[in-house]
Design a protein around this motif. Structure first.
Motif, PDB file in Angstrom:
ATOM      1  N   ASP A 283       0.825  -1.209   0.000  1.00 52.03           N
ATOM      2  CA  ASP A 283       0.000   0.000   0.000  1.00 52.03           C
ATOM      3  C   ASP A 283       0.860   1.260   0.000  1.00 52.03           C
ATOM      4  O   ASP A 283       0.565   2.232  -0.712  1.00 52.03           O
ATOM      5  N   GLN A 284       1.948   1.222   0.776  1.00 47.44           N
ATOM      6  CA  GLN A 284       2.846   2.385   0.816  1.00 47.44           C
ATOM      7  C   GLN A 284       3.534   2.572  -0.531  1.00 47.44           C
ATOM      8  O   GLN A 284       3.688   3.699  -1.006  1.00 47.44           O
ATOM      9  N   ALA A 285       3.950   1.478  -1.182  1.00 42.96           N
ATOM     10  CA  ALA A 285       4.589   1.569  -2.499  1.00 42.96           C
ATOM     11  C   ALA A 285       3.624   2.142  -3.533  1.00 42.96           C
ATOM     12  O   ALA A 285       4.017   2.930  -4.405  1.00 42.96           O
ATOM     13  N   ILE A 286       2.346   1.769  -3.432  1.00 49.63           N
ATOM     14  CA  ILE A 286       1.338   2.329  -4.351  1.00 49.63           C
ATOM     15  C   ILE A 286       1.186   3.827  -4.095  1.00 49.63           C
ATOM     16  O   ILE A 286       1.145   4.627  -5.047  1.00 49.63           O
ATOM     17  N   LEU A 287       1.139   4.238  -2.837  1.00 49.15           N
ATOM     18  CA  LEU A 287       1.033   5.662  -2.521  1.00 49.15           C
ATOM     19  C   LEU A 287       2.244   6.447  -3.016  1.00 49.15           C
ATOM     20  O   LEU A 287       2.119   7.594  -3.449  1.00 49.15           O
ATOM     21  N   ASP A 288       3.408   5.815  -2.947  1.00 51.68           N
ATOM     22  CA  ASP A 288       4.641   6.482  -3.388  1.00 51.68           C
ATOM     23  C   ASP A 288       4.671   6.698  -4.897  1.00 51.68           C
ATOM     24  O   ASP A 288       5.476   7.495  -5.398  1.00 51.68           O
ATOM     25  N   LEU A 289       3.837   5.989  -5.649  1.00 53.36           N
ATOM     26  CA  LEU A 289       3.779   6.165  -7.106  1.00 53.36           C
ATOM     27  C   LEU A 289       3.016   7.424  -7.508  1.00 53.36           C
ATOM     28  O   LEU A 289       3.022   7.806  -8.679  1.00 53.36           O
ATOM     29  N   PHE A 290       2.349   8.058  -6.563  1.00 52.66           N
ATOM     30  CA  PHE A 290       1.568   9.254  -6.869  1.00 52.66           C
ATOM     31  C   PHE A 290       2.280  10.501  -6.359  1.00 52.66           C
ATOM     32  O   PHE A 290       2.920  10.483  -5.300  1.00 52.66           O
ATOM     33  N   ASP A 291       2.140  11.585  -7.082  1.00 55.08           N
ATOM     34  CA  ASP A 291       2.692  12.876  -6.690  1.00 55.08           C
ATOM     35  C   ASP A 291       1.834  13.400  -5.537  1.00 55.08           C
ATOM     36  O   ASP A 291       0.615  13.550  -5.690  1.00 55.08           O
ATOM     37  N   PRO A 292       2.459  13.721  -4.385  1.00 57.81           N
ATOM     38  CA  PRO A 292       1.673  14.149  -3.236  1.00 57.81           C
ATOM     39  C   PRO A 292       0.942  15.480  -3.454  1.00 57.81           C
ATOM     40  O   PRO A 292      -0.105  15.715  -2.860  1.00 57.81           O
ATOM     41  N   GLU A 293       1.464  16.344  -4.293  1.00 61.06           N
ATOM     42  CA  GLU A 293       0.847  17.658  -4.498  1.00 61.06           C
ATOM     43  C   GLU A 293      -0.274  17.617  -5.531  1.00 61.06           C
ATOM     44  O   GLU A 293      -1.340  18.183  -5.328  1.00 61.06           O
ATOM     45  N   THR A 294      -0.035  16.924  -6.625  1.00 59.21           N
ATOM     46  CA  THR A 294      -1.022  16.928  -7.704  1.00 59.21           C
ATOM     47  C   THR A 294      -1.901  15.684  -7.707  1.00 59.21           C
ATOM     48  O   THR A 294      -2.993  15.688  -8.261  1.00 59.21           O
ATOM     49  N   GLY A 295      -1.394  14.588  -7.165  1.00 58.13           N
ATOM     50  CA  GLY A 295      -2.139  13.335  -7.165  1.00 58.13           C
ATOM     51  C   GLY A 295      -1.985  12.577  -8.476  1.00 58.13           C
ATOM     52  O   GLY A 295      -2.670  11.571  -8.690  1.00 58.13           O
ATOM     53  N   ASP A 296      -1.078  13.030  -9.344  1.00 57.69           N
ATOM     54  CA  ASP A 296      -0.856  12.351 -10.625  1.00 57.69           C
ATOM     55  C   ASP A 296       0.032  11.135 -10.434  1.00 57.69           C
ATOM     56  O   ASP A 296       0.914  11.105  -9.578  1.00 57.69           O
ATOM     57  N   LEU A 297      -0.183  10.115 -11.281  1.00 57.72           N
ATOM     58  CA  LEU A 297       0.612   8.899 -11.264  1.00 57.72           C
ATOM     59  C   LEU A 297       1.993   9.201 -11.826  1.00 57.72           C
ATOM     60  O   LEU A 297       2.136   9.727 -12.931  1.00 57.72           O
ATOM     61  N   LEU A 298       3.038   8.865 -11.046  1.00 55.03           N
ATOM     62  CA  LEU A 298       4.417   9.130 -11.471  1.00 55.03           C
ATOM     63  C   LEU A 298       4.950   8.027 -12.377  1.00 55.03           C
ATOM     64  O   LEU A 298       5.944   8.236 -13.078  1.00 55.03           O
ATOM     65  N   ASP A 299       4.322   6.897 -12.370  1.00 50.49           N
ATOM     66  CA  ASP A 299       4.721   5.771 -13.215  1.00 50.49           C
ATOM     67  C   ASP A 299       4.159   6.030 -14.617  1.00 50.49           C
ATOM     68  O   ASP A 299       2.959   5.916 -14.851  1.00 50.49           O
ATOM     69  N   ASP A 300       5.032   6.356 -15.567  1.00 50.14           N
ATOM     70  CA  ASP A 300       4.596   6.768 -16.910  1.00 50.14           C
ATOM     71  C   ASP A 300       3.792   5.707 -17.631  1.00 50.14           C
ATOM     72  O   ASP A 300       2.727   5.978 -18.179  1.00 50.14           O
ATOM     73  N   ASP A 301       4.299   4.482 -17.638  1.00 45.88           N
ATOM     74  CA  ASP A 301       3.596   3.442 -18.394  1.00 45.88           C
ATOM     75  C   ASP A 301       2.599   2.658 -17.533  1.00 45.88           C
ATOM     76  O   ASP A 301       1.831   1.855 -18.058  1.00 45.88           O
ATOM     77  N   GLY A 302       2.578   2.850 -16.230  1.00 47.39           N
ATOM     78  CA  GLY A 302       1.618   2.205 -15.346  1.00 47.39           C
ATOM     79  C   GLY A 302       1.912   0.746 -15.047  1.00 47.39           C
ATOM     80  O   GLY A 302       1.122   0.075 -14.384  1.00 47.39           O
ATOM     81  N   ILE A 303       3.035   0.219 -15.512  1.00 42.54           N
ATOM     82  CA  ILE A 303       3.376  -1.191 -15.298  1.00 42.54           C
ATOM     83  C   ILE A 303       3.638  -1.461 -13.815  1.00 42.54           C
ATOM     84  O   ILE A 303       3.140  -2.444 -13.271  1.00 42.54           O
ATOM     85  N   GLN A 304       4.405  -0.580 -13.204  1.00 45.09           N
ATOM     86  CA  GLN A 304       4.725  -0.774 -11.787  1.00 45.09           C
ATOM     87  C   GLN A 304       3.440  -0.709 -10.935  1.00 45.09           C
ATOM     88  O   GLN A 304       3.249  -1.496 -10.011  1.00 45.09           O
ATOM     89  N   PHE A 305       2.562   0.226 -11.284  1.00 49.66           N
ATOM     90  CA  PHE A 305       1.289   0.360 -10.570  1.00 49.66           C
ATOM     91  C   PHE A 305       0.460  -0.915 -10.723  1.00 49.66           C
ATOM     92  O   PHE A 305      -0.102  -1.424  -9.755  1.00 49.66           O
ATOM     93  N   GLU A 306       0.382  -1.454 -11.930  1.00 48.14           N
ATOM     94  CA  GLU A 306      -0.355  -2.704 -12.190  1.00 48.14           C
ATOM     95  C   GLU A 306       0.232  -3.862 -11.403  1.00 48.14           C
ATOM     96  O   GLU A 306      -0.502  -4.671 -10.832  1.00 48.14           O
ATOM     97  N   MET A 307       1.562  -3.966 -11.375  1.00 44.76           N
ATOM     98  CA  MET A 307       2.227  -5.054 -10.647  1.00 44.76           C
ATOM     99  C   MET A 307       1.931  -4.956  -9.152  1.00 44.76           C
ATOM    100  O   MET A 307       1.671  -5.970  -8.503  1.00 44.76           O
ATOM    101  N   LEU A 308       1.959  -3.745  -8.602  1.00 45.40           N
ATOM    102  CA  LEU A 308       1.665  -3.565  -7.180  1.00 45.40           C
ATOM    103  C   LEU A 308       0.198  -3.874  -6.889  1.00 45.40           C
ATOM    104  O   LEU A 308      -0.121  -4.474  -5.855  1.00 45.40           O
ATOM    105  N   GLN A 309      -0.706  -3.521  -7.780  1.00 42.72           N
ATOM    106  CA  GLN A 309      -2.125  -3.832  -7.599  1.00 42.72           C
ATOM    107  C   GLN A 309      -2.340  -5.344  -7.602  1.00 42.72           C
ATOM    108  O   GLN A 309      -3.098  -5.873  -6.785  1.00 42.72           O
ATOM    109  N   MET A 310      -1.662  -6.047  -8.521  1.00 44.52           N
ATOM    110  CA  MET A 310      -1.792  -7.510  -8.581  1.00 44.52           C
ATOM    111  C   MET A 310      -1.197  -8.150  -7.325  1.00 44.52           C
ATOM    112  O   MET A 310      -1.771  -9.091  -6.767  1.00 44.52           O
ATOM    113  N   ALA A 311      -0.065  -7.620  -6.860  1.00 45.77           N
ATOM    114  CA  ALA A 311       0.564  -8.152  -5.649  1.00 45.77           C
ATOM    115  C   ALA A 311      -0.346  -7.915  -4.444  1.00 45.77           C
ATOM    116  O   ALA A 311      -0.481  -8.783  -3.572  1.00 45.77           O
TER     117      ALA A 311
END
Length: 163
Positions: free
Chosen positions: A7-35
């Motif tokens: 959960d912390q790794a997923i939160l770290d993928l987002f910009d705290p100020e804007t809330g935008d996803l920092l992972d450009d292609d979203g692969i890391q986000f998908e892998m963390l969601q599956m995990a």
């Protein structure tokens, strides 16, 4: 990784100020969601397994308690039969021996008289919950020290023992 770490790794993928996803292609986000999903599934399955195991243990304890009660009842009956057959006499055999052990116990014949005596004689330390319960240990000690307490006597009994 633990569920909190995921959960912390997923939160770290987002910009705290804007809330935008920092992972450009979203692969890391998908892998963390599956995990995360896999971890939650495995934790829930483990919970279900432990629940079933707890229920089985509870039923086994209940079964063993019933068997213990039946066995204790049989012991009481057999002890009664032996006591009736021997009537206080010893029995010796190469495989088993039966004997009797003398013991002393406090026989309260009149609880109110004992309580009244303890209060009048200044032995309130022999009572619990002021004037309600009697301390058998203290009353026994007083009788052994020579005091006569109305409503209480020391009695003897013989306990059967099998070796």
């Amino acid at each position: 990784m633990t569920l909190r770490e995921i959960d912390q790794a997923i939160l770290d993928l987002f910009d705290p100020e804007t809330g935008d996803l920092l992972d450009d292609d979203g692969i890391q986000f998908e892998m963390l969601q599956m995990a995360r999903e896999e971890k939650i599934k495995n934790t829930a399955l483990y919970f279900r397994q432990l629940t079933a195991e707890s229920k089985i243990l509870s039923e086994e304890i209940s079964t063993l308690q019933k068997k213990r009660k039946v066995t204790e009842n049989k012991l009481g009956w057999i002890k009664f039969l032996l006591d009736q057959a021997l009537q206080g006499q010893k029995f010796n055999h190469p495989l088993v021996s039966v004997g009797y052990r003398k013991s002393t116990y406090l026989d309260i014949q009149d609880k109110e008289a004992v309580i009244d005596y303890c209060i009048r004689a200044g032995h309130s330390d022999c009572l619990y919950s002021p004037g309600v319960e009697i301390s058998s240990k203290d009353i026994t000690r007083l009788i052994k020290d020579g005091e006569e307490i109305p409503g209480a006597v020391l009695a003897e009994r013989y306990n059967l023992g099998v070796k």
